[in-house]
Design a protein around this motif. Structure first.
Motif, PDB file in Angstrom:
ATOM      1  N   LEU A  13       0.977  -1.014   0.083  1.00 18.09           N
ATOM      2  CA  LEU A  13      -0.027   0.001   0.197  1.00 18.09           C
ATOM      3  C   LEU A  13       0.811   1.282   0.082  1.00 18.09           C
ATOM      4  N   ALA A  14       1.852   1.274   0.722  1.00 16.20           N
ATOM      5  CA  ALA A  14       2.821   2.271   0.848  1.00 16.20           C
ATOM      6  C   ALA A  14       3.357   2.692  -0.825  1.00 16.20           C
ATOM      7  N   ALA A  15       4.064   1.588  -1.342  1.00 20.35           N
ATOM      8  CA  ALA A  15       4.414   1.690  -2.637  1.00 20.35           C
ATOM      9  C   ALA A  15       3.536   2.282  -3.549  1.00 20.35           C
ATOM     10  N   ARG A  16       2.157   1.609  -3.479  1.00 21.07           N
ATOM     11  CA  ARG A  16       1.013   1.995  -4.255  1.00 21.07           C
ATOM     12  C   ARG A  16       0.693   3.562  -4.253  1.00 21.07           C
ATOM     13  N   LYS A  17       0.538   3.899  -3.139  1.00 22.30           N
ATOM     14  CA  LYS A  17       0.586   5.502  -3.016  1.00 22.30           C
ATOM     15  C   LYS A  17       1.514   6.181  -3.626  1.00 22.30           C
ATOM     16  N   ARG A  18       2.626   5.961  -3.608  1.00 23.55           N
ATOM     17  CA  ARG A  18       4.125   6.660  -4.238  1.00 23.55           C
ATOM     18  C   ARG A  18       3.557   6.709  -5.539  1.00 23.55           C
ATOM     19  N   LEU A  19       3.329   5.407  -6.281  1.00 23.25           N
ATOM     20  CA  LEU A  19       3.127   5.451  -7.636  1.00 23.25           C
ATOM     21  C   LEU A  19       1.745   6.106  -8.075  1.00 23.25           C
ATOM     22  N   LEU A  20       0.804   6.218  -7.116  1.00 28.00           N
ATOM     23  CA  LEU A  20      -0.264   7.262  -7.316  1.00 28.00           C
ATOM     24  C   LEU A  20       0.098   8.410  -7.340  1.00 28.00           C
ATOM     25  N   ALA A  21       0.898   8.883  -6.848  1.00 28.11           N
ATOM     26  CA  ALA A  21       1.597  10.213  -6.973  1.00 28.11           C
ATOM     27  C   ALA A  21       2.296  10.547  -8.480  1.00 28.11           C
ATOM     28  N   SER A  22       2.944   9.617  -8.705  1.00 28.30           N
ATOM     29  CA  SER A  22       3.620   9.908 -10.122  1.00 28.30           C
ATOM     30  C   SER A  22       2.596   9.526 -11.188  1.00 28.30           C
ATOM     31  N   GLU A  23       1.478   8.831 -10.965  1.00 27.29           N
ATOM     32  CA  GLU A  23       0.553   8.720 -11.947  1.00 27.29           C
ATOM     33  C   GLU A  23      -0.493   9.819 -12.274  1.00 27.29           C
ATOM     34  N   GLU A  24      -0.645  10.645 -11.194  1.00 29.48           N
ATOM     35  CA  GLU A  24      -1.521  11.865 -11.042  1.00 29.48           C
ATOM     36  C   GLU A  24      -0.634  12.848 -11.774  1.00 29.48           C
ATOM     37  N   GLU A  25       0.764  12.934 -11.682  1.00 31.34           N
ATOM     38  CA  GLU A  25       1.601  13.962 -12.160  1.00 31.34           C
ATOM     39  C   GLU A  25       1.598  13.780 -13.515  1.00 31.34           C
ATOM     40  N   ALA A  26       1.857  12.456 -13.999  1.00 33.00           N
ATOM     41  CA  ALA A  26       1.901  12.127 -15.522  1.00 33.00           C
ATOM     42  C   ALA A  26       0.528  12.413 -16.066  1.00 33.00           C
ATOM     43  N   ALA A  27      -0.652  12.158 -15.365  1.00 32.36           N
ATOM     44  CA  ALA A  27      -1.841  12.676 -15.945  1.00 32.36           C
ATOM     45  C   ALA A  27      -2.161  14.203 -16.230  1.00 32.36           C
ATOM     46  N   ARG A  28      -1.546  15.054 -15.262  1.00 30.46           N
ATOM     47  CA  ARG A  28      -1.311  16.348 -15.449  1.00 30.46           C
ATOM     48  C   ARG A  28      -0.513  16.818 -16.580  1.00 30.46           C
ATOM     49  N   ARG A  29       0.682  16.003 -16.704  1.00 34.85           N
ATOM     50  CA  ARG A  29       1.623  16.687 -17.805  1.00 34.85           C
ATOM     51  C   ARG A  29       0.738  16.272 -19.196  1.00 34.85           C
ATOM     52  N   LEU A  30       0.162  14.961 -19.307  1.00 34.85           N
ATOM     53  CA  LEU A  30      -0.533  14.524 -20.456  1.00 34.85           C
ATOM     54  C   LEU A  30      -1.663  15.331 -20.733  1.00 34.85           C
ATOM     55  N   ALA A  31      -2.262  16.130 -19.864  1.00 30.15           N
ATOM     56  CA  ALA A  31      -3.380  17.179 -20.175  1.00 30.15           C
ATOM     57  C   ALA A  31      -2.964  18.349 -20.624  1.00 30.15           C
ATOM     58  N   GLU A  32      -1.780  18.751 -20.284  1.00 30.82           N
ATOM     59  CA  GLU A  32      -1.041  19.927 -20.736  1.00 30.82           C
ATOM     60  C   GLU A  32      -0.620  19.926 -21.922  1.00 30.82           C
ATOM     61  N   VAL A  33      -0.134  18.581 -22.579  1.00 30.72           N
ATOM     62  CA  VAL A  33       0.478  18.427 -23.831  1.00 30.72           C
ATOM     63  C   VAL A  33      -0.918  18.219 -24.638  1.00 30.72           C
ATOM     64  N   GLY A  34      -2.001  17.769 -24.140  1.00 24.78           N
ATOM     65  CA  GLY A  34      -3.265  17.777 -24.884  1.00 24.78           C
ATOM     66  C   GLY A  34      -3.756  19.250 -25.183  1.00 24.78           C
ATOM     67  N   ALA A  35      -3.499  19.912 -24.492  1.00 26.44           N
ATOM     68  CA  ALA A  35      -3.877  21.432 -24.505  1.00 26.44           C
ATOM     69  C   ALA A  35      -3.027  21.986 -25.389  1.00 26.44           C
ATOM     70  N   GLN A  36      -1.803  21.763 -25.514  1.00 24.66           N
ATOM     71  CA  GLN A  36      -0.978  22.357 -26.720  1.00 24.66           C
ATOM     72  C   GLN A  36      -1.032  21.671 -28.089  1.00 24.66           C
ATOM     73  N   ARG A  37      -1.454  20.506 -27.904  1.00 25.46           N
ATOM     74  CA  ARG A  37      -2.035  19.930 -29.428  1.00 25.46           C
ATOM     75  C   ARG A  37      -3.211  20.879 -30.076  1.00 25.46           C
ATOM     76  N   ARG A  38      -4.106  20.869 -28.967  1.00 27.51           N
ATOM     77  CA  ARG A  38      -5.338  21.672 -29.544  1.00 27.51           C
ATOM     78  C   ARG A  38      -5.034  22.913 -29.793  1.00 27.51           C
TER      79      ARG A  38
END
Length: 233
Positions: A13-38
């Motif tokens: 669970l501790a490792a999964r929560k660390r990964l969750l933070a990375s996943e959420e950051e990657a999702a934010r970055r992906l959204a930024e790239v999508g906005a640049q594409r549009r």
């Protein structure tokens, strides 16, 4: 299980929560790239392209089928080949029901340089119903840099010229994969986006499922060894 690390539920669970933070950051970055594409500007097309389809000769504007947006997947299928590219076939196998795109005023079609008769035969073999057109005899593939032939047009792939491709070991001839996006208005067609090679990796739905597993998704170089047309496994 020799290739899977085993831990207590608390440690997991501790490792999964660390990964969750990375996943959420990657999702934010992906959204930024999508906005640049549009936000990319659009380029008005001055050349008229004509394709062969089941209904006869059609233009690029016709491919929109009355909708505002058009996505063209450049399916690798050389006129001399007897069947389409297995990597492109893998991508097409991942495409869902087109009604969801239509609801968003968007049409998706496949375009290849192979003659229509070969396309129709392979399409039937694969059991696909997607609209698929032949660009055979037109400049379409060359202008959008998915057929590389120095005798027809300067070689460019993934926004790199021939010298850069040669220096980096990139492809400099033959059929290449890609995807292009267009929008239409007032009878005119505008090009808004193209991506090539691994740029279309987000469309590989099976890879995204496999990415969630311990073994992960196969790398492009690994796929060459096992990937088949779905009726050849």
């Amino acid at each position: 299980m020799s290739d899977v690390q085993v831990a207590s539920r608390q440690d997991w669970l501790a490792a999964r929560k660390r990964l969750l933070a990375s996943e959420e950051e990657a999702a934010r970055r992906l959204a930024e790239v999508g906005a640049q594409r549009r936000a990319l500007p659009a380029v008005k097309l001055e050349k008229e392209y004509v394709f062969d389809g089941p209904e006869g000769k059609v233009t690029l504007l016709d491919l929109f089928a009355g909708r505002r947006q058009l996505i063209v997947y450049h399916f690798m299928f050389d006129p001399a080949w007897e069947h389409g590219c297995k990597f492109c076939s893998y991508l097409v196998d991942n495409i869902g029901h087109l009604s969801h795109l239509y609801a968003r005023d968007t049409t998706l079609v496949l375009v290849s340089r192979a003659p229509l008769a070969k396309i129709e035969s392979f399409k039937a073999r694969m059991g696909w119903s997607l609209p698929w057109y032949s660009s055979h005899g037109s400049d379409f593939n060359y202008d959008f840099h998915v057929t590389l032939d120095e005798a027809v047009a300067p070689v460019e792939y993934n926004y790199r010229d021939r010298a850069t491709l040669e220096r980096t070991g990139g492809q400099t001839s033959g059929e290449a994969g890609g995807l292009s996006v267009f929008v239409q208005g007032g009878g005119d067609v505008y090009h808004t986006y193209s991506t090539y090679g691994e740029g279309a990796a987000l469309l590989h739905g099976i890879d995204n499922y496999l990415e969630l597993t311990p073994q992960g998704r196969p790398l492009i170089q690994d796929k060459a060894g096992w990937l088949r047309h779905h009726d050849r496994y």
